[in-house]
Structure formats: structure tokens, C-alpha cells
Design an enzyme around this catalytic site. Structure first.
Site, PDB file in Angstrom:
ATOM      1  N   LYS A 111      52.920  46.826  17.676  1.00  0.00           N
ATOM      2  CA  LYS A 111      53.861  47.563  18.531  1.00  0.00           C
ATOM      3  C   LYS A 111      53.478  49.027  18.682  1.00  0.00           C
ATOM      4  O   LYS A 111      53.736  49.628  19.714  1.00  0.00           O
ATOM      5  CB  LYS A 111      55.292  47.405  18.017  1.00  0.00           C
ATOM      6  CG  LYS A 111      55.847  46.015  18.290  1.00  0.00           C
ATOM      7  CD  LYS A 111      57.353  45.951  18.199  1.00  0.00           C
ATOM      8  CE  LYS A 111      57.837  44.585  18.726  1.00  0.00           C
ATOM      9  NZ  LYS A 111      59.252  44.370  18.612  1.00  0.00           N
ATOM     10  N   LYS A 192      51.919  35.579  21.593  1.00  0.00           N
ATOM     11  CA  LYS A 192      53.256  34.959  21.600  1.00  0.00           C
ATOM     12  C   LYS A 192      54.053  35.357  22.833  1.00  0.00           C
ATOM     13  O   LYS A 192      53.870  36.456  23.374  1.00  0.00           O
ATOM     14  CB  LYS A 192      54.020  35.283  20.311  1.00  0.00           C
ATOM     15  CG  LYS A 192      54.621  36.655  20.251  1.00  0.00           C
ATOM     16  CD  LYS A 192      55.753  36.741  19.228  1.00  0.00           C
ATOM     17  CE  LYS A 192      56.458  38.084  19.417  1.00  0.00           C
ATOM     18  NZ  LYS A 192      57.814  38.158  18.989  1.00  0.00           N
ATOM     19  N   LYS A 195      59.453  39.388  25.221  1.00  0.00           N
ATOM     20  CA  LYS A 195      60.298  39.995  26.259  1.00  0.00           C
ATOM     21  C   LYS A 195      59.589  41.159  26.939  1.00  0.00           C
ATOM     22  O   LYS A 195      59.869  41.478  28.086  1.00  0.00           O
ATOM     23  CB  LYS A 195      61.570  40.574  25.624  1.00  0.00           C
ATOM     24  CG  LYS A 195      62.477  39.586  24.957  1.00  0.00           C
ATOM     25  CD  LYS A 195      63.756  40.314  24.519  1.00  0.00           C
ATOM     26  CE  LYS A 195      64.430  39.624  23.359  1.00  0.00           C
ATOM     27  NZ  LYS A 195      64.338  40.375  22.101  1.00  0.00           N
TER      28      LYS A 195
END
Ligand code: AQP
Length: 326
Positions: A111, A192, A195
Site C-alpha cells: 500500500k 487480488k 476496491k
């Protein structure tokens, strides 16, 4: 009765990865466990959020919980920031967690690459997650595979605190689905489903219109072999679609491979569209009514009160064991 806790971030449209990996378990567990489900808005602000959007997404996720079958009469459902003890325990656990442990978290490493100036909160998020879990004397945490490392950390912190200060926390276990624990992206089946992927066709959201679901599945990346067989390494695209088909239909991957022997990807994808849309129809139908109802807000307020009562007992125990306060 065992205690279950889990949460979802109000950061965007909930997709079938969130559903198959985590949310589906929420419903299954509420009949024989004491379940506490949270909308983790304080996790959401570890990356920048538009306040109006965040507020809307909190209610969107709460309505989705109910639309998939979470029943606020059976389970406690609330918004994380409405229960102040999450932050309070977060600080206490910060002081019992090592920088090295957080530096090893793979989700942070991934992230932070997407963020120009990562916040301390993004680094520290697994400790807040540990607080969420430990605050409720949780036995079981239903989550997707991507959360395994964070559950391990929560366990390590609980064991460490119990060792230093005497029995303070229940040591929790993760609960992972056999099929659907890691749903992959439709455009890149090696990463994966998420969102935050800018490509909307990379995911199927629970509230997507049937035609959008069809477009996403029909354009999903496969391979040029044209044979339906399962091999995550050699054929990640069709293997991901087989996993999704299996999770929604309840049929095993082996049975599906046999059923589609001699068929092409087109036939398989068309049937998958049907299977997914049939499963999402009842959720889409229930959602709008729930989202507009005052009952939704009322049950979240009631949930926060019940959660606070449990949380306060834990905080008192933690402070007593650690010598904090008067
Ligand atoms: N692809 C996935 N397959 C299976 N389970 C998944 N989960 C997330 N993605 C998949 C599980 O969904 C629950 C809620 O996740 P979250 O909202 O807390 O945030 P996340 O894991 O960060 O979800 P996203 O969709 O991937 O969002 P972004 O793009 O913001 O990172 C968790 O139990 C998670 O394991």
C-alpha cells in the site's frame, strides 16, 4: 458460546472478493456464535478520504451487511469510530508492538507504494486491527487470506501482553473459507481483486447491474489454450473463474472441470454470468430498501451501545493489569 469479530472498510464498492472471503462467513456464523461486526471507518482514513463520500460509504456497507443476511437482532453491528475504546486500546497496544513487526507487514509494503506520502496510520493499521479484535475477547475472526499476517500479529500481541501482565486477552484464531478466500482480479489474475484497482472491469461488485457483471466476466483474462482445467500457476485466469464458480454454486472445482470437458471458455463464462447474477439478485433487491430505512441508523446506534459496554470491560481489565489510571 464463542465470540466472533470482523470488519470491512467503507472505502468503496464491496466486491465478490470481500463477499466470498469474509462477508459470507458473517452470515453463516451468526446462528451459533455471538457475532460482532464492525464498519471500520478509522481504518479507512489511513489513506485520504473525501468526508462526504466516507459518510455515505459507512451506511452503504452497513446496508450491504444487512442485505446479505447479517441480522442486527442476532449480531451486534456498529461503526468503529462510534466506540472510542478502539482508539484507546490501539495506543496501549502500540506500546506493546515492535517497529520491526510492523515493517514486515506485506500489505503495508504494497500500500505504501501506491501512496506518495504514507501516513503513520497506514503503517500502524495492523495494531488498530489487533485492538478491534482483542477488545471483544474474540475467539474467531472470519477474514480473507490477505489478512493472515495481521491475525498472526494480533495473536502475537495478545500472547505477549498475557505473558507480561497476566491473562488479559483471549488469543484469537482466523477463519478462512475453503473456496473464495482469495479471489483474484479479473484483468490480472495474479493480483487480488481489490476496491482500489482503477480498472472497474477488474472486479464484480455486489451491487453491479447484471449487464455490468456480464461484461466483466466475458472480458476476464484467460489464456490461449482454450481448455478448462485448474492450474493456478499455468492458468491463473481460468482457475480464478473456476474458484468463483465453485464458491457461488457450491460445486467442487473438480466437478466443474468434468462438466465443462470439451467446452470452450465462452460457454463456461456465459454460465458463470448466470450463476453470479442469480446469487447477487436477492442482495441487490434487498439493498435499496434497507439503505433508505431509518432502522439502519437505529440499529447501528444500538449496536454501538452494546459494543461499548463489552469494550469498556476489556479496557478496565487492561488498565488494571498494566497499572494505568487511578
Ligand atoms: N480479493 C479478495 N479475496 C478474498 N477476500 C478478500 N478480502 C478483500 N479482498 C479479498 C477480504 O474482505 C474483507 C474486507 O476487506 P477490507 O474492506 O477491510 O479491505 P481490503 O482487504 O483492503 O479490501 P480491498 O478490496 O482489497 O481494498 P483496497 O483496494 O482498499 O485494498 C477482509 O476480510 C479481507 O480479507
Amino acid at each position: 458460546m464463542s465470540r466472533v469479530f470482523s470488519g470491512v472498510q467503507p472505502t468503496g464498492n464491496i466486491h465478490i472478493g470481500n463477499y466470498l472471503g469474509a462477508l459470507r462467513q458473517f452470515v453463516d456464523l451468526q446462528n451459533d456464535s455471538e457475532c460482532i461486526y464492525c464498519i471500520v471507518d478509522m481504518h479507512a482514513i489511513t489513506v485520504p478520504q473525501d468526508p462526504k463520500e466516507l459518510k455515505k460509504h459507512i451506511l452503504d456497507v452497513a446496508a450491504l451487511y444487512m442485505a446479505i443476511g447479517v441480522d442486527p437482532k442476532k449480531s451486534i453491528v456498529f461503526v468503529q469510530s462510534d466506540v472510542k475504546q478502539h482508539a484507546e486500546l490501539g495506543w496501549i497496544l502500540n506500546c506493546n508492538t515492535y517497529m520491526g513487526e510492523l515493517s514486515r507487514m506485506t500489505q503495508y509494503k504494497q500500500k505504501k507504494q501506491k501512496s506518495e506520502n504514507p501516513s503513520v496510520g497506514l503503517f500502524d493499521y495492523p495494531v488498530l486491527m489487533a485492538s478491534d479484535i482483542l477488545l471483544y475477547d474474540t475467539d474467531t475472526v472470519p477474514v480473507g487470506n490477505d489478512q493472515k499476517q495481521h491475525i498472526e500479529l494480533a495473536r502475537d500481541i495478545a500472547i505477549r501482553v498475557n505473558g507480561k501482565y497476566g491473562k488479559t486477552f483471549v488469543v484469537p484464531d482466523g477463519r478462512f473459507m475453503k473456496s473464495g478466500a482469495r479471489v483474484m482480479s479479473l484483468d490480472d489474475p495474479t493480483s487480488k481483486m481489490s476496491k482500489s484497482n482503477p480498472n472497474e472491469k477488474s472486479r464484480i461488485c455486489l451491487l453491479d447491474e447484471p449487464n455490468k457483471v456480464k461484461k466483466a466476466i466475458m472480458s476476464a483474462t484467460t489464456d490461449s489454450e482454450g481448455v478448462i482445467r485448474y492450474s493456478v500457476k499455468e492458468k491463473p485466469g481460468i482457475s480464478n473463474l473456476l474458484d468463483i464458480y465453485s464458491a457461488f454454486s457450491g460445486k467442487s472445482v473438480a466437478k466443474l472441470v468434468k462438466e465443462y470437458e470439451g467446452h470452450g471458455y465462452g460457454d463456461f463464462k456465459k454460465d458463470l454470468v448466470e450463476v453470479v447474477n442469480q446469487s447477487l439478485d436477492p442482495i441487490r433487491n434487498r439493498y435499496q430498501e434497507i439503505r433508505q430505512s431509518q432502522e439502519l441508523v437505529d440499529s447501528l446506534k444500538e449496536g454501538a451501545e452494546k459494543a461499548s459496554e463489552i469494550a469498556e470491560k476489556t479496557i478496565k481489565r487492561v488498565k488494571k493489569n498494566m497499572g494505568l489510571g487511578l
